[in-house]
Design a protein around this motif. Structure first.
Motif, PDB file in Angstrom:
ATOM      1  N   CYS A   1     126.561  11.474  38.772  1.00  0.00           N
ATOM      2  CA  CYS A   1     127.942  11.969  38.926  1.00  0.00           C
ATOM      3  C   CYS A   1     128.497  11.633  40.300  1.00  0.00           C
ATOM      4  O   CYS A   1     129.653  11.203  40.436  1.00  0.00           O
ATOM      5  N   LEU A   2     127.658  11.823  41.318  1.00  0.00           N
ATOM      6  CA  LEU A   2     128.086  11.514  42.687  1.00  0.00           C
ATOM      7  C   LEU A   2     128.376  10.028  42.848  1.00  0.00           C
ATOM      8  O   LEU A   2     129.391   9.638  43.451  1.00  0.00           O
ATOM      9  N   LEU A   3     127.501   9.184  42.315  1.00  0.00           N
ATOM     10  CA  LEU A   3     127.708   7.735  42.419  1.00  0.00           C
ATOM     11  C   LEU A   3     128.989   7.302  41.701  1.00  0.00           C
ATOM     12  O   LEU A   3     129.711   6.416  42.167  1.00  0.00           O
ATOM     13  N   LYS A   4     129.268   7.951  40.577  1.00  0.00           N
ATOM     14  CA  LYS A   4     130.498   7.629  39.855  1.00  0.00           C
ATOM     15  C   LYS A   4     131.724   7.979  40.690  1.00  0.00           C
ATOM     16  O   LYS A   4     132.681   7.191  40.793  1.00  0.00           O
ATOM     17  N   ASP A   5     131.709   9.165  41.313  1.00  0.00           N
ATOM     18  CA  ASP A   5     132.845   9.590  42.153  1.00  0.00           C
ATOM     19  C   ASP A   5     132.981   8.703  43.388  1.00  0.00           C
ATOM     20  O   ASP A   5     134.094   8.331  43.779  1.00  0.00           O
ATOM     21  N   ILE A   6     131.861   8.378  43.997  1.00  0.00           N
ATOM     22  CA  ILE A   6     131.868   7.532  45.202  1.00  0.00           C
ATOM     23  C   ILE A   6     132.443   6.155  44.882  1.00  0.00           C
ATOM     24  O   ILE A   6     133.240   5.605  45.642  1.00  0.00           O
ATOM     25  N   THR A   7     132.064   5.618  43.712  1.00  0.00           N
ATOM     26  CA  THR A   7     132.563   4.296  43.299  1.00  0.00           C
ATOM     27  C   THR A   7     134.065   4.331  43.045  1.00  0.00           C
ATOM     28  O   THR A   7     134.804   3.445  43.482  1.00  0.00           O
ATOM     29  N   SER A   8     134.532   5.364  42.337  1.00  0.00           N
ATOM     30  CA  SER A   8     135.962   5.447  41.995  1.00  0.00           C
ATOM     31  C   SER A   8     136.824   5.649  43.230  1.00  0.00           C
ATOM     32  O   SER A   8     137.954   5.162  43.300  1.00  0.00           O
ATOM     33  N   GLN A   9     136.288   6.352  44.247  1.00  0.00           N
ATOM     34  CA  GLN A   9     137.054   6.616  45.465  1.00  0.00           C
ATOM     35  C   GLN A   9     136.749   5.618  46.589  1.00  0.00           C
ATOM     36  O   GLN A   9     137.320   5.723  47.681  1.00  0.00           O
ATOM     37  N   ASN A  10     135.847   4.663  46.288  1.00  0.00           N
ATOM     38  CA  ASN A  10     135.485   3.622  47.254  1.00  0.00           C
ATOM     39  C   ASN A  10     134.973   4.221  48.579  1.00  0.00           C
ATOM     40  O   ASN A  10     135.355   3.787  49.667  1.00  0.00           O
ATOM     41  N   LEU A  11     134.093   5.211  48.473  1.00  0.00           N
ATOM     42  CA  LEU A  11     133.541   5.887  49.656  1.00  0.00           C
ATOM     43  C   LEU A  11     132.203   5.228  50.019  1.00  0.00           C
ATOM     44  O   LEU A  11     131.125   5.727  49.708  1.00  0.00           O
ATOM     45  N   VAL A  12     132.273   4.103  50.716  1.00  0.00           N
ATOM     46  CA  VAL A  12     131.083   3.298  50.989  1.00  0.00           C
ATOM     47  C   VAL A  12     130.111   4.025  51.909  1.00  0.00           C
ATOM     48  O   VAL A  12     128.887   3.981  51.707  1.00  0.00           O
ATOM     49  N   ILE A  13     130.618   4.693  52.932  1.00  0.00           N
ATOM     50  CA  ILE A  13     129.737   5.377  53.902  1.00  0.00           C
ATOM     51  C   ILE A  13     128.898   6.435  53.195  1.00  0.00           C
ATOM     52  O   ILE A  13     127.676   6.535  53.386  1.00  0.00           O
ATOM     53  N   GLN A  14     129.575   7.262  52.372  1.00  0.00           N
ATOM     54  CA  GLN A  14     128.845   8.288  51.629  1.00  0.00           C
ATOM     55  C   GLN A  14     127.867   7.650  50.642  1.00  0.00           C
ATOM     56  O   GLN A  14     126.776   8.174  50.405  1.00  0.00           O
ATOM     57  N   GLY A  15     128.280   6.503  50.072  1.00  0.00           N
ATOM     58  CA  GLY A  15     127.398   5.797  49.149  1.00  0.00           C
ATOM     59  C   GLY A  15     126.133   5.320  49.833  1.00  0.00           C
ATOM     60  O   GLY A  15     125.025   5.416  49.253  1.00  0.00           O
TER      61      GLY A  15
END
Length: 734
Positions: free
Chosen positions: A26-40
Motif C-alpha cells: 500500500c505504501l509503495l503504491k501511494d509513493i509511486t502515485s505521488q512520486n515521493l522518491v525520497i520516501q521510496g
C-alpha cells in the motif's frame, strides 16, 4: 507519509508477516502515485535491512516506483535483483520507455522478448498512438494475437486522440462484428468520436447500444453521454442523463455545469456550481471564464480569490482570464498582485500570460510597464506574435501611434491580427487617411484581411462618407467569400447609409441572415439622417415585432426621425414610453432631441418648459436647439432667455452666440448683432471651423475653413478665382 512509514517500521515482519507485506505494498503504491522518491528510497532501505526486499511482488513494485520517477540506475539494480528479465519485467520496462517517449527502446525490448502477452502488445499499440505514430501502432494491432477489448480500445482511443474520429468509428464497427464486447472506456471514446464529426444520428445509435450493453449507469460513460448530448444540442437529454446518474464525480458536475454555461443560463450554472459536492480546477476556471465573458469581471475576480483561498491552483488559462477581467476593470493594484503571483510560480513567459499582462497595464494607461513586460520576453525575435499584437494594441489604445507603428514595422512576423491592431489604433484616433494607407499596405503584402479589419476600414469609409471606398471594400468582401454576418453586414449598412446610398444600405440590411440591435439601429438611423423619416419609423415598428429589444441609440434615431418629419406627438409618445416599455432611462441626448423636435415645429414655449423640467442640468446643445428654433420662427424673447443660459456654457458652445447674432440680424437689429459678435471677441470665443472633403482618384482630401496647410492651396485658390471671374462674366452677359 512519515507517520505511515513510522507505523510500518514499528511492525515486526517475523510475527506479522502478512500485515507487514500488505502495508508495504500500500505504501509503495501511494509513493509511486505521488512520486515521493525520497520516501521510496527510505522504504527500500528498510526492506533491505529486514532482508525481504527480494520478495518478487515487492521487488516488482519497487521497479515500477523507480521507473515512474525516471530513476534508471536504481531500476537497473532492481532488474539485477530479479535475476534478469522476465515477462513482467519486460512489460514494466516497455511501459516506462513508452512513457518517456523512447519508442525505439520500447520496440527493441519488445522484439527481444521470448514470450509476449496482451499487456506487451497493448503497451506498444497505445504507446505509438500516444506519440502520434498511428500507422506503426496499427501495424502492431493487426498482428496482435490477443485482440481483446483492451487492445481494441487502445486503438480506438488512439484514433480519437489523434483526430481520426471517422477511422475510430469504423474500427468500432469491426469490434462489434468480431464479437468482442466494448467496455466503458470504448464507449466513452466512441461518444467523443461522434461529437467530433457531428454525426448525431450515429450518436443516438450509440446511446441505444450503451443502454443495451448495460453501461448507462457507469460514471465515465454518462459523462461522455452528457457531452455528446450537449454537442447534439439536446440539452434536456443531457440533463436527463445527469439526473438519472446514481453516482456522480467532479467531472459529471463540471460537464453539466458546462451545459448551462453553453445555454447562457449563468444563474442556473452558478446554482449548480454552489451545489457541487467537490470541485476541481476546471470547474473553477469554467465559472470564472463565463463570468468574465458575460460582462461580470468583478464576480470573476471574486471567484478567483475564493478559489485560491480554498488552495486550488489556477492553471495558465485561468490566470489569463483573471488578468483579462482586471484589465476590463482597470484594477491596476489587483493586477499587480496577480502579476506577482505569476512571477512567483514562474509562468510569466507563457505567451497568453505575458499578453494578458501587457493588455492589463495598457488598459490601465501604464504602457511603460507593459513595454517592460514585453521587453523581458526572452528572444523577442521569435516571441509569439500574440505578444507583439498586445503591445501594438496597447499603444493604440493610449494614442501612442508613433510607438505602435515603430513596433509594427519591427515585427519579425505579422498576421491578420497585427494589421487589424494598427488599423484599429488609427481608426480610434480618427486618422482615417492612415487607416486607408495601412490597409493598402496590407493588401500589397499579400495578407488577407479578416472580418475585424474590414469592419474597421468600413467604419473609416463611413466616417468620411467615401462611397467609392465603400463599394471597393464591398467588392473585396464578396470576392473573398465572407458572408453578411452581423459585424460585416452592419458595417456595410452603415457605410452605404453615411455615404448617401440608402438603397444599397437597405439591400445589404435585408440580405443579412441575422441582425442584432446594432444592425437595426444603424439602418433606422441611416434612413432618418438621409431624409427617409417615415421609412425609419416604419422600420422601427417592424423591429418591435421581433425578439430584439431596442437600445438607447435606437430610440434616439427614432426621435430624430420624428423631429425631421414633424411627427411631434408620435415622438413624444416614444420618449414617454422609454422607461415603462423599453426599460431605458432617457439621457441628455434624448432630452435634447425632444427639445429640437418641439423647436422645429414652432412649439417654442413648450420646448423651453421641457428644458426647465429636465431632471438634470441642461447642456448647451439643448439651449442651442431652442435658439435655432427661435431663429427660424423669429422669437426674440425666448432667444434672449436661451442665450443667457448659453452664456453660462459659452466655452462649451460658442456657436450659441453666432445663432443669437444671426437672429438679431434677421430681425434687422444690426447693433445687437454687432454687440454679440464683439462680446465673442472679448471673451476669446470662436466657432470651430467647418470641414469638408472630396475624393479624387481613390484618395480623400480634407479641407478646413481658414486652413492653409493643404499642399495645393495656392493652385486651388487660383482655380476658384478663375471660376469666380468666369461666373461674373456669364452674369454680365445675361
Amino acid at each position: 507519509m512519515k507517520a505511515s512509514l513510522r507505523s510500518l517500521f514499528s511492525i515486526n515482519p517475523e510475527t506479522s508477516f502478512n500485515s507487514y507485506i500488505e502495508t508495504c505494498l500500500c505504501l509503495l503504491k501511494d509513493i509511486t502515485s505521488q512520486n515521493l522518491v525520497i520516501q521510496g528510497r527510505a522504504l527500500h532501505g528498510h526492506l533491505i535491512k529486514t532482508g525481504i526486499h527480494k520478495e518478487r511482488y515487492l521487488t516488482t513494485r519497487l521497479l515500477i516506483m523507480y521507473l515512474g520517477s525516471r530513476k534508471s540506475l536504481e531500476a537497473n539494480e532492481i532488474v539485477k535483483d530479479l535475476n534478469g528479465f522476465d515477462l513482467v519485467v519486460h512489460n514494466c520496462m516497455i511501459n516506462a520507455n513508452v512513457q518517456w517517449g523512447n519508442l525505439e527502446e520500447a520496440q527493441r525490448l519488445f522484439d527481444g522478448m521470448p514470450e509476449r502477452n496482451e499487456v506487451s502488445w497493448t503497451a506498444l499499440i497505445s504507446g505509438f498512438m500516444k506519440h502520434g505514430r498511428v500507422e506503426e501502432s496499427m501495424w502492431y494491432f493487426e498482428r496482435n494475437p490477443f485482440q481483446n477489448v483492451i487492445s481494441w480500445t487502445a486503438a480506438i482511443c488512439g484514433f480519437v486522440q489523434n483526430g481520426f474520429s471517422f477511422e475510430a468509428l469504423k474500427l468500432f464497427l469491426k469490434l462489434l462484428e468480431s464479437g468482442v464486447k466494448p467496455n466503458e472506456v470504448t464507449f466513452s471514446s466512441i461518444c467523443k468520436a461522434c461529437a467530433e464529426i457531428n454525426d448525431f444520428r450515429l450518436g443516438l445509435s450509440v446511446f441505444g447500444l450503451i443502454f443495451k450493453a448495460g453501461f448507462e449507469k457507469h460514471v465515465s460513460v454518462c459523462n461522455s453521454l452528457i457531452t455528446l448530448s450537449l454537442k447534439m444540442g439536446e440539452v434536456d437529454l443531457a440533463r436527463s442523463v445527469f439526473d438519472r446518474m446514481e453516482k456522480r464525480d467532479v467531472v459529471s458536475w463540471t460537464v453539466i455545469l458546462d451545459v448551462f454555461i453553453e445555454m447562457g443560463d449563468l444563474g442556473e450554472a452558478r446554482r449548480i456550481f454552489d451545489e457541487m459536492p467537490e470541485r476541481n480546477e476546471v470547474s473553477w476556471s469554467v465559472m470564472i471564464a463565463r463570468y468574465n465573458q458575460s460582462g461580470y469581471p468583478e464576480e470573476a475576480f471574486r471567484l478567483f480569490r475564493q478559489m485560491t483561498r480554498y488552495s486550488f491552483k489556477p492553471n495558465t488559462s485561468c490566470f489569463s482570464i483573471v488578468l483579462s477581467a482586471l484589465a476590463s476593470l482597470k484594477a491596476l493594484r489587483s493586477g499587480m498582485h496577480v502579476h506577482a503571483h505569476v512571477l512567483k510560480i514562474g509562468i510569466e513567459k507563457d505567451v497568453f500570460i505575458s499578453s494578458a499582462i501587457i493588455d492589463l497595464y495598457s488598459k490601465c494607461g501604464e504602457t511603460k510597464d507593459g513595454r517592460l513586460v514585453f521587453d523581458s520576453i526572452v528572444e523577442k525575435d521569435v516571441a509569439h506574435v500574440v505578444s507583439w499584437n498586445s503591445m501594438i494594441g496597447g499603444y493604440g489604445l493610449n494614442g501612442q501611434m508613433e510607438e505602435a507603428k515603430e513596433l509594427f514595422d519591427n515585427m519579425p512576423k505579422r498576421n491578420d491580427v497585427s494589421w487589424s491592431a494598427i488599423i484599429s489604433g488609427y481608426l480610434e484616433h480618427k486618422q482615417f487617411d492612415l487607416v486607408f494607407a495601412v490597409f493598402n499596405e496590407m493588401l500589397l503584402s499579400g495578407e488577407i484581411p479578416n472580418k475585424s479589419t474590414f469592419s474597421s476600414v468600413l467604419c473609416a469609409s463611413a466616417s468620411v462618407a467615401s462611397l467609392e471606398k465603400g463599394k471597393d471594400l464591398h467588392g473585396k468582401i464578396i470576392k473573398l467569400g465572407f458572408p453578411y454576418d452581423v459585424f460585416l453586414g452592419t458595417a456595410l449598412t452603415d457605410t452605404y447609409a453615411k455615404s448617401g446610398d440608402v438603397e444599397s444600405s437597405r439591400r445589404v440590411f435585408d440580405r443579412m441572415p441575422d441582425k442584432n440591435e446594432i444592425s437595426w439601429t444603424v439602418m433606422i438611423r441611416g434612413l432618418a439622417e438621409s431624409g427617409y423619416a417615415k421609412e425609419s419609423i416604419n422600420l422601427f415598428e417592424e423591429m418591435e415585432k421581433t425578439s430584439i429589444t431596442p437600445n438607447e441609440l435606437t430610440i434616439l434615431s427614432v426621435l430624430f426621425a420624428c423631429s425631421h418629419s414633424g411627427l411631434v406627438d408620435k415622438g413624444l409618445n416614444y420618449f414617454n414610453s422609454m422607461e415603462p416599455i423599453y426599460n431605458i432611462k432617457p439621457n441628455g441626448r434624448h432630452y435634447t432631441c425632444v427639445v429640437d423636435m418641439l423647436s422645429r415645429s414652432g412649439r417654442l414655449s413648450e420646448a423651453e418648459d421641457f428644458i426647465n423640467s429636465m431632471p438634470f442640468e441642461p447642456d448647451s446643445n439643448a439651449w442651442a436647439s431652442l435658439l435655432s428654433g427661435c431663429k427660424t420662427y423669429k422669437n426674440e424673447k425666448i432667444a434672449e432667455r436661451a442665450v443667457k443660459n448659453l452664456w453660462k456654457l459659452a466655452e462649451e458652445h460658442p456657436a450659441g452666440y453666432v445663432l443669437l447674432s444671426n437672429i438679431y440680424a434677421s430681425a434687422g437689429r444690426w447693433i445687437d448683432a454687432m454687440n454679440v459678435r464683439k462680446l465673442m471677441t472679448e471673451k476669446g470665443l470662436r466657432k470651430s471651423g467647418g470641414c469638408s472633403w472630396v475624393e479624387v482618384r481613390n484618395q480623400v482630401h480634407f479641407f478646413y475653413s481658414e486652413d492653409g496647410s493643404q499642399s495645393q492651396v495656392t493652385e486651388l485658390h487660383g482655380v476658384l478665382e478663375l471660376l469666380m471671374s468666369e461666373m461674373l462674366v456669364c452674369q454680365e452677359s445675361y
